[in-house]
Design a protein around this motif. Sequence first.
Motif, PDB file in Angstrom:
ATOM      1  N   GLY A  88      26.501  19.311  33.095  1.00  0.00           N
ATOM      2  CA  GLY A  88      25.508  18.680  33.150  1.00  0.00           C
ATOM      3  C   GLY A  88      26.598  17.235  34.285  1.00  0.00           C
ATOM      4  O   GLY A  88      25.497  16.944  35.142  1.00  0.00           O
ATOM      5  N   PHE A  89      27.510  17.348  34.685  1.00  0.00           N
ATOM      6  CA  PHE A  89      28.139  17.036  35.730  1.00  0.00           C
ATOM      7  C   PHE A  89      27.472  17.651  37.006  1.00  0.00           C
ATOM      8  O   PHE A  89      26.942  16.286  38.103  1.00  0.00           O
ATOM      9  CB  PHE A  89      29.610  16.950  35.998  1.00  0.00           C
ATOM     10  CG  PHE A  89      29.941  15.851  37.056  1.00  0.00           C
ATOM     11  CD1 PHE A  89      30.122  14.636  36.455  1.00  0.00           C
ATOM     12  CD2 PHE A  89      30.419  16.323  38.524  1.00  0.00           C
ATOM     13  CE1 PHE A  89      31.426  14.351  37.565  1.00  0.00           C
ATOM     14  CE2 PHE A  89      30.308  15.633  39.140  1.00  0.00           C
ATOM     15  CZ  PHE A  89      31.111  14.759  39.232  1.00  0.00           C
ATOM     16  N   VAL A  90      27.788  18.483  37.533  1.00  0.00           N
ATOM     17  CA  VAL A  90      27.133  19.143  38.958  1.00  0.00           C
ATOM     18  C   VAL A  90      25.417  19.325  38.517  1.00  0.00           C
ATOM     19  O   VAL A  90      24.775  18.712  39.897  1.00  0.00           O
ATOM     20  CB  VAL A  90      27.228  20.986  38.399  1.00  0.00           C
ATOM     21  CG1 VAL A  90      26.361  21.734  39.455  1.00  0.00           C
ATOM     22  CG2 VAL A  90      28.440  21.203  38.457  1.00  0.00           C
ATOM     23  N   MET A  91      25.142  19.265  37.335  1.00  0.00           N
ATOM     24  CA  MET A  91      23.458  19.381  37.614  1.00  0.00           C
ATOM     25  C   MET A  91      23.149  17.596  37.661  1.00  0.00           C
ATOM     26  O   MET A  91      21.751  17.455  38.266  1.00  0.00           O
ATOM     27  CB  MET A  91      22.626  19.386  36.301  1.00  0.00           C
ATOM     28  CG  MET A  91      22.766  21.171  36.026  1.00  0.00           C
ATOM     29  SD  MET A  91      22.477  21.643  34.642  1.00  0.00           S
ATOM     30  CE  MET A  91      20.392  21.843  34.738  1.00  0.00           C
ATOM     31  N   GLN A  92      23.957  16.807  37.349  1.00  0.00           N
ATOM     32  CA  GLN A  92      23.141  15.117  37.232  1.00  0.00           C
ATOM     33  C   GLN A  92      23.564  14.746  39.370  1.00  0.00           C
ATOM     34  O   GLN A  92      22.413  14.525  40.171  1.00  0.00           O
ATOM     35  CB  GLN A  92      24.333  14.458  36.857  1.00  0.00           C
ATOM     36  CG  GLN A  92      23.528  13.089  36.524  1.00  0.00           C
ATOM     37  CD  GLN A  92      23.786  12.475  37.865  1.00  0.00           C
ATOM     38  OE1 GLN A  92      24.560  12.264  38.129  1.00  0.00           O
ATOM     39  NE2 GLN A  92      22.650  11.128  38.100  1.00  0.00           N
ATOM     40  N   ARG A  93      24.588  16.097  39.438  1.00  0.00           N
ATOM     41  CA  ARG A  93      25.108  15.344  41.402  1.00  0.00           C
ATOM     42  C   ARG A  93      24.051  16.230  42.343  1.00  0.00           C
ATOM     43  O   ARG A  93      23.815  15.224  43.011  1.00  0.00           O
ATOM     44  CB  ARG A  93      26.556  15.539  40.881  1.00  0.00           C
ATOM     45  CG  ARG A  93      27.517  13.909  40.693  1.00  0.00           C
ATOM     46  CD  ARG A  93      26.951  13.091  40.961  1.00  0.00           C
ATOM     47  NE  ARG A  93      26.822  12.858  42.720  1.00  0.00           N
ATOM     48  CZ  ARG A  93      26.719  12.088  43.441  1.00  0.00           C
ATOM     49  NH1 ARG A  93      25.679  11.949  43.243  1.00  0.00           N
ATOM     50  NH2 ARG A  93      26.552  12.286  44.754  1.00  0.00           N
ATOM     51  N   GLY A  97      21.411   7.198  30.722  1.00  0.00           N
ATOM     52  CA  GLY A  97      20.031   6.094  30.620  1.00  0.00           C
ATOM     53  C   GLY A  97      18.982   5.724  30.587  1.00  0.00           C
ATOM     54  O   GLY A  97      17.903   5.371  29.910  1.00  0.00           O
ATOM     55  N   LEU A  98      17.901   6.630  30.903  1.00  0.00           N
ATOM     56  CA  LEU A  98      16.270   7.382  30.914  1.00  0.00           C
ATOM     57  C   LEU A  98      16.252   7.313  29.356  1.00  0.00           C
ATOM     58  O   LEU A  98      16.642   8.767  28.787  1.00  0.00           O
ATOM     59  CB  LEU A  98      15.500   8.476  31.394  1.00  0.00           C
ATOM     60  CG  LEU A  98      15.605   8.038  32.599  1.00  0.00           C
ATOM     61  CD1 LEU A  98      16.947   7.928  34.149  1.00  0.00           C
ATOM     62  CD2 LEU A  98      14.342   9.358  33.393  1.00  0.00           C
ATOM     63  N   ILE A  99      15.712   5.918  28.205  1.00  0.00           N
ATOM     64  CA  ILE A  99      15.252   6.077  27.151  1.00  0.00           C
ATOM     65  C   ILE A  99      14.256   7.403  26.620  1.00  0.00           C
ATOM     66  O   ILE A  99      13.959   7.487  26.338  1.00  0.00           O
ATOM     67  CB  ILE A  99      14.948   4.880  26.910  1.00  0.00           C
ATOM     68  CG1 ILE A  99      15.693   3.983  26.527  1.00  0.00           C
ATOM     69  CG2 ILE A  99      14.081   4.107  25.871  1.00  0.00           C
ATOM     70  CD1 ILE A  99      17.285   3.862  26.471  1.00  0.00           C
ATOM     71  N   GLY A 100      13.251   7.200  28.017  1.00  0.00           N
ATOM     72  CA  GLY A 100      11.540   8.401  27.867  1.00  0.00           C
ATOM     73  C   GLY A 100      12.276   9.809  27.388  1.00  0.00           C
ATOM     74  O   GLY A 100      11.284  10.662  27.098  1.00  0.00           O
ATOM     75  N   SER A 101      13.934  10.257  28.420  1.00  0.00           N
ATOM     76  CA  SER A 101      14.015  11.264  28.366  1.00  0.00           C
ATOM     77  C   SER A 101      15.059  11.309  26.968  1.00  0.00           C
ATOM     78  O   SER A 101      14.661  12.987  26.200  1.00  0.00           O
ATOM     79  CB  SER A 101      15.519  11.550  28.941  1.00  0.00           C
ATOM     80  OG  SER A 101      14.954  11.699  30.076  1.00  0.00           O
ATOM     81  N   ALA A 108      28.882  11.892  35.510  1.00  0.00           N
ATOM     82  CA  ALA A 108      28.239  11.530  36.942  1.00  0.00           C
ATOM     83  C   ALA A 108      27.315  10.792  37.308  1.00  0.00           C
ATOM     84  O   ALA A 108      27.382   9.547  38.696  1.00  0.00           O
ATOM     85  CB  ALA A 108      27.545  12.591  36.841  1.00  0.00           C
ATOM     86  N   ALA A 109      26.572  10.107  36.578  1.00  0.00           N
ATOM     87  CA  ALA A 109      26.094   8.770  36.598  1.00  0.00           C
ATOM     88  C   ALA A 109      26.698   7.382  36.544  1.00  0.00           C
ATOM     89  O   ALA A 109      26.330   6.626  37.402  1.00  0.00           O
ATOM     90  CB  ALA A 109      24.787   8.791  35.902  1.00  0.00           C
ATOM     91  N   LYS A 110      27.094   7.217  35.785  1.00  0.00           N
ATOM     92  CA  LYS A 110      28.306   6.157  35.819  1.00  0.00           C
ATOM     93  C   LYS A 110      29.786   6.060  37.323  1.00  0.00           C
ATOM     94  O   LYS A 110      29.197   5.262  37.882  1.00  0.00           O
ATOM     95  CB  LYS A 110      29.390   5.944  34.452  1.00  0.00           C
ATOM     96  CG  LYS A 110      29.243   5.776  33.968  1.00  0.00           C
ATOM     97  CD  LYS A 110      28.266   4.440  33.420  1.00  0.00           C
ATOM     98  CE  LYS A 110      29.800   3.517  33.256  1.00  0.00           C
ATOM     99  NZ  LYS A 110      28.791   1.930  33.122  1.00  0.00           N
ATOM    100  N   GLY A 111      30.098   7.795  38.029  1.00  0.00           N
ATOM    101  CA  GLY A 111      30.653   7.666  38.924  1.00  0.00           C
ATOM    102  C   GLY A 111      29.600   6.915  40.151  1.00  0.00           C
ATOM    103  O   GLY A 111      30.443   6.882  41.535  1.00  0.00           O
TER     104      GLY A 111
END
Length: 357
Positions: free
Chosen positions: A16-21, A105-109, A266-269
């Motif tokens: 999740g970290f790698v894919m988000q960043r 944080g995407l509510i649509g997701s 990742a998103a918070k950081g």
Amino acid sequence: MLQMVVTGFICGALLGFVMQRGRFCLTGGFRDMFIAKDNRMFYALLIAISVQSVGVFALIQLGLVQFHAGAFPWLATIVGSFIFGIGIVLAGGCATGTWYRAGEGLIGSWIALFAYMLMSAVMKTGALLPVNKGIQVYSAEVNSIPATFGLSVWPFIALLVVITLYLVTKELRKPKVMIPSLKPRRTGLAHLLFEKRWHPFVTAILVGLVAILAWPLSEATGRMAGLGITTPSANILQYLVTGDSEKYVNWGVFLVLGIFLGSFIAAKGSREFRFRAPDAKTAVSSFSGGILMGFGASWAGGCSIGNGLVMTAMMTWQGWVALMFMILGTWTASYFVYVRPRAKTNRQQAALSTTTV
């Protein structure tokens, strides 16, 4: 149980970290191949497949993991993957992309993810189980590509690696478009992890390494598979409804929950986390896309990760046929969702301009 929880969460969080960043989004990548003629994300997928294929088959030869290709349900794979491809465009992300974007944080997701889990559960153990099982009868006995030709797997892996290296080298030699970068606000490791833009090819290597890691970690808990998203996602909902942890809670459940956690970190950081609510039209599209994703992935026996990344790396007909029809489904939906409306708008504007003149 503790080993299952810890290793599942760690592997999922890394993914999740790698894919988000790295913004490793296969939906956008498949769409861009059609709309923008940009193949970089597809080449990145080939890198991840190649890395995983080399690593996992090396582990198999060392006797550390096991894999059986099984039969090839060709009709279910073709139809299911095409439907899944349409669904990911409507949902705004593939199965894994929906999990990691929900962590942003995407509510649509979140809406798409719930619909995806719901339909997957209905297809696998619910009212549509006969529909899911009925199409499986149309299958070929041999799923392994090397076994079909009576050859070792390594020539096929070598061919994949050579093709991938050629395409990646050709892409890297293209003239670069210089994008002005802001002055870094951080230094050292914090800058590399949370601020610096990750190249898709570097991200793909990391995804491939996590995919290799998933095999021994998963098999150590009795789950004889690598990365997988659809069945674990359905299992979460089934566990919440039935409370049967012995039947539905396994390493894969903690893997997908870890993807959410890793993406959130990742998103918070990187200061990219924020709640974003969709409008009504997007919410309906997200739910509809999630339903199609769950239906299609269940029929096809896997999603963009289970089939598109893992089963391709394992050199199966199911993986490569699924990937092809997944892309075709994405292109078909992209035409009706993006290309055709844009062309209609351009024609209307041109007509209006002519009338005004």
